[in-house]
Design an enzyme around this catalytic site. Structure first.
Site, PDB file in Angstrom:
ATOM      1  N   GLU A 127       7.628   0.418   2.837  1.00 48.77           N
ATOM      2  CA  GLU A 127       7.856   0.579   1.400  1.00 48.77           C
ATOM      3  C   GLU A 127       8.456   1.959   1.181  1.00 48.77           C
ATOM      4  O   GLU A 127       8.128   2.914   1.895  1.00 48.77           O
ATOM      5  CB  GLU A 127       6.536   0.459   0.637  1.00 48.77           C
ATOM      6  CG  GLU A 127       6.730   0.709  -0.864  1.00 48.77           C
ATOM      7  CD  GLU A 127       5.518   0.390  -1.728  1.00 48.77           C
ATOM      8  OE1 GLU A 127       4.391   0.378  -1.202  1.00 48.77           O
ATOM      9  OE2 GLU A 127       5.715   0.162  -2.932  1.00 48.77           O
ATOM     10  N   CYS A 169       4.106  -1.945  -4.415  1.00 47.67           N
ATOM     11  CA  CYS A 169       4.238  -1.818  -5.872  1.00 47.67           C
ATOM     12  C   CYS A 169       5.687  -1.754  -6.330  1.00 47.67           C
ATOM     13  O   CYS A 169       5.992  -2.162  -7.446  1.00 47.67           O
ATOM     14  CB  CYS A 169       3.495  -0.581  -6.348  1.00 47.67           C
ATOM     15  SG  CYS A 169       1.713  -0.770  -6.242  1.00 47.67           S
ATOM     16  N   ASN A 208       3.417  -9.413  -4.986  1.00 46.14           N
ATOM     17  CA  ASN A 208       2.734  -8.409  -4.156  1.00 46.14           C
ATOM     18  C   ASN A 208       1.244  -8.479  -4.450  1.00 46.14           C
ATOM     19  O   ASN A 208       0.590  -9.439  -4.089  1.00 46.14           O
ATOM     20  CB  ASN A 208       3.326  -7.023  -4.413  1.00 46.14           C
ATOM     21  CG  ASN A 208       2.587  -5.930  -3.663  1.00 46.14           C
ATOM     22  OD1 ASN A 208       2.268  -6.108  -2.482  1.00 46.14           O
ATOM     23  ND2 ASN A 208       2.270  -4.834  -4.299  1.00 46.14           N
ATOM     24  N   GLU A 209       0.721  -7.493  -5.138  1.00 44.86           N
ATOM     25  CA  GLU A 209      -0.721  -7.483  -5.436  1.00 44.86           C
ATOM     26  C   GLU A 209      -0.941  -7.997  -6.846  1.00 44.86           C
ATOM     27  O   GLU A 209      -1.236  -7.231  -7.752  1.00 44.86           O
ATOM     28  CB  GLU A 209      -1.233  -6.051  -5.354  1.00 44.86           C
ATOM     29  CG  GLU A 209      -1.567  -5.607  -3.977  1.00 44.86           C
ATOM     30  CD  GLU A 209      -2.103  -4.176  -3.955  1.00 44.86           C
ATOM     31  OE1 GLU A 209      -2.075  -3.482  -4.986  1.00 44.86           O
ATOM     32  OE2 GLU A 209      -2.537  -3.768  -2.866  1.00 44.86           O
TER      33      GLU A 209
HETATM   34  O1  AHR Z   1       0.814   1.036   0.187  1.00 48.01           O
HETATM   35  C1  AHR Z   1       0.698   1.632  -1.067  1.00 48.01           C
HETATM   36  C2  AHR Z   1       0.445   0.618  -2.167  1.00 48.01           C
HETATM   37  O2  AHR Z   1      -0.796   0.039  -2.009  1.00 48.01           O
HETATM   38  C3  AHR Z   1       1.375  -0.555  -2.202  1.00 48.01           C
HETATM   39  O3  AHR Z   1       2.537  -0.270  -2.868  1.00 48.01           O
HETATM   40  C4  AHR Z   1       0.593  -1.589  -2.952  1.00 48.01           C
HETATM   41  O4  AHR Z   1       0.895  -2.895  -2.550  1.00 48.01           O
HETATM   42  C5  AHR Z   1      -0.844  -1.197  -2.691  1.00 48.01           C
HETATM   43  O5  AHR Z   1      -1.529  -1.029  -3.873  1.00 48.01           O
END
Ligand code: AHR
Length: 659
Positions: free
Chosen positions: A46, A241, A374-375
């Site tokens: 990321e 994120c 993602n989350e």
């Molecule tokens: O790895 C950092 C963050 O952790 C990522 O962007 C997210 O998916 C998680 O909350």
């Protein structure tokens, strides 16, 4: 049964056997279990901690296209410099106009500060490039210098050259620079040094010539090499994120990241600010590393690409429910997913397959996995996910779809989302857990009770940290190693695991711990990196049962003295690979019985790799990058079916037993 004669290597021989109880283990060599998936140990990338721009992406110029909202952020201008916005690249329309400086002692130009400085190495070649034109015709001589700001002003250039801009039309000009000194915090200066015709400049860029695999729009060699050295089975990208975005506009849109780099729009980076309210005003995404580059990297390091796409939801931590896109806005997100598969796998006659081919890769990338969301959490996630499924499955039945169990490792949302992912027949579920040491110690059996008939597990983001110690200290890595024995034992349902975050720039991180740290010139792997590498390089092909006297696996449970262990067969070499983590403060004696071998067979030696630190708080650092590294030795064992050894306190060991 013959008791083996054990010849220990010098280092190991010095360790005295403890008086503690012996743990008897039986390795059932003839009970070959589930295959360990080639994707099992991978990496997750990321753009956080200046992971892309300022990190893996080798570009040295910040805000090279003047597209940050403050167009001169990262630049210092002098003389007659004007910002214009009708440039040749539609999605990056800004450029600068350098006016005639008047006379020989007045200059017009600009200097770029780079990412924490423009760093260069003595004697290395750097490729400067710029798009330019002389709007009123004629020619104009552009001077280019790499400068060391700490030198006296008239001796600052450590490399210089000239470009004659000779056309009214926009053209790309290049120049090679070879600095005469190594510099971590230099600058790039571009200017008209005497009366010249007005000149327009766009996309001012500086790359080392020596990038990973020599790609022009390339990656920093030391960092990409460290990824390759992990031999990852899967490569998850681009987040995190940033996939979701702070708002709809700033979500990651893969279509903006492909095609000529000059025409990729700049996007805000969600990691402008951190959860502890630190602010990084100049953190944007140039998209110079985009989906094409990620697919190419996957191919070059031998990992399956696993892109994650936005499910039609923006970051739920930052936005209320009523700010979320509604269901009637979801179609373009679904189309993005379908088009991405075409971009990766379609032939040159397809719209998006042609874009890939035009970028230099006519052959498909052979995408097999796609993550959607993602989350995310709450019922809004399955609601948004569901309409993606039928169209993708219909058009591309072989693509495996990855859903999410949200940001928590357990609890209400996790318990809600797993059955939802099962209902929707997700192929894999992406679990995230950034948790303290106590959590990792208690999770040895996490996957033992999972439903074997549901989706497979992708441990997509995880890292251990100590209480109040969010850095990459040895004990965190040891507990990750211990925890990973549980992943390996459950390889029938755990098909992928990726530590996170991957990268962190020491001068600009937002999150820690992280797997690989670096500054502008150097990089150093953490203990966690070595744990990942040890698993990846010793993943074997099939799980083997390894049980204690109570017929239980070693999972750090009661009476198991903080020991965790797992075993696999490597069918390619015939070796048995045993991984043991002693998380306790005492050395532990192990007696391994290699059951199920033929009468005349026995173990004849082993390769042993040890990761240990006397100080559990110690870590690798810029000053001491190799403080804690795996040490390998060969040990001789003579035709043994039983073997005793000692695992020192706070130690992770990998044994490759040869027959
Ligand atoms: O790895 C950092 C963050 O952790 C990522 O962007 C997210 O998916 C998680 O909350």
């Amino acid at each position: 049964m013959k008791v083996p004669q054990l010849i220990l290597a010098a280092a190991a021989a010095a360790v005295s056997l403890s008086a503690g109880a012996v743990t008897d283990l039986t390795l059932q060599t003839n009970k070959v279990g589930a295959p360990v998936q080639p994707t099992m140990y991978g990496i997750f990338f990321e753009d956080i901690n200046y992971g892309a721009d300022g990190g893996l992406y080798a570009e040295k110029i910040k805000n090279r296209s003047f597209e940050f909202p403050q167009a001169f952020m990262g630049w210092y201008t002098f003389g007659d410099v004007e910002l214009k916005d009708d440039g040749p690249f539609e999605r990056a329309p800004h450029y600068v106009r350098l006016g005639n400086p008047g006379h020989a002692h007045k200059w017009s130009g600009l200097e770029n500060e780079g990412f924490f400085g423009v760093s260069v190495e003595k004697g290395e070649k750097y490729r400067f490039s710029v798009w330019a034109r002389v709007p009123d015709g004629g020619t104009s001589k552009l001077r280019v210098e790499l400068i060391n700001p700490s030198h006296r002003e008239n001796h600052q250039a450590i490399a210089k050259g000239e470009i004659t801009v000779n056309s009214k039309e926009w053209k790309k000009y290049t120049l090679e620079l070879t600095p005469e000194e190594t510099l971590k915090e230099g600058k790039l200066r571009v200017f008209l040094g005497k009366p010249e015709n007005t000149v327009d400049l766009e996309h001012v860029s500086l790359f080392p010539v020596d990038t990973w695999n020599g790609h022009e729009n390339g990656m920093r060699k030391d960092l990409a090499q460290k990824l390759a050295d992990l031999h990852p089975g899967v490569f998850r990208f681009p987040g995190g994120c940033i996939v979701e975005g702070t708002d709809l506009d700033s979500r990651y849109q893969w279509k903006n990241t492909v095609g000529p780099v000059e025409n990729r729009p700049t996007n805000e980076n969600r990691w402008h600010y951190t959860f502890d309210y630190r602010f990084f005003p100049d953190y944007y995404q140039s998209y110079g590393l985009g989906f094409y580059e990620y697919f190419l990297l996957s191919e070059e390091i031998g990992a399956e690409p696993l892109p994650i796409l936005n499910v039609g939801l923006i970051c739920q931590f930052q936005n209320d429910l009523d700010a979320q896109p509604s269901m009637d806005q979801i179609q373009p997100f679904i189309q993005d997913a379908l088009d991405l598969i075409e971009f990766a796998n379609g032939d040159e006659t397809t719209t998006w397959g042609k874009v890939r081919a035009d970028m230099g890769h006519p052959a498909p990338f052979n995408l097999k996995y796609l993550g959607i969301g993602n989350e995310q959490w709450d019922s809004i996630y399955p609601q948004h996910l569901e309409p993606f499924l039928a169209p993708i499955r219909q058009a591309y039945p072989d693509i495996k779809l990855v859903g999410s169990s949200g940001p928590d490792s357990e609890g209400e949302q996790f318990d809600f989302l797993w059955p939802e992912m099962t209902r929707l027949k997700a192929d894999l579920v992406d679990e995230h857990f950034y948790r303290p040491e106590s959590w990792f110690l208690a999770q040895g059996k996490r996957y033992d009770g999972y439903n074997r008939k549901g989706p497979k597990v992708f441990a997509g983001e995880y890292a251990c940290h100590g209480k109040g110690k969010k850095w990459n200290h040895f004990n965190a890595a040891l507990l990750e190693a211990a925890f990973m024995t549980g992943l390996e034992r459950n390889a029938d349902i755990v098909h992928m695991a990726t530590y996170a975050p991957l990268f962190a720039h020491i001068d600009g991180w937002q999150w820690q711990p992280d797997m690989i740290w670096y500054d502008n010139l150097e990089s150093w792997p953490t203990c966690s990196y070595y744990v990942q590498q040890l698993y990846s390089d010793n993943k074997g092909t099939n799980v083997l049962p390894l049980l204690d006297a109570n017929k239980q696996p070693l999972t750090g449970g009661e009476g198991q003295n903080g020991l965790f262990a797992s075993a696999v067969l490597d069918a390619n070499t015939g070796e048995y690979i045993v991984k043991v983590a002693n998380t306790g403060d005492q050395a532990q004696e192990l007696n391994i019985n290699f059951a199920g071998m033929k009468k005349k067979e026995g173990i004849n030696g082993a390769t042993v790799i040890t990761l240990h630190s006397d100080n559990p708080d110690a870590e690798n650092s810029r000053e001491n990058p190799s403080l804690i590294v795996p040490k390998q030795e060969q040990i001789a064992i003579e035709n043994a079916q039983n073997w005793t050894t000692e695992i020192p306190a706070k130690t992770f060991k990998v044994y490759r037993f040869h027959k």
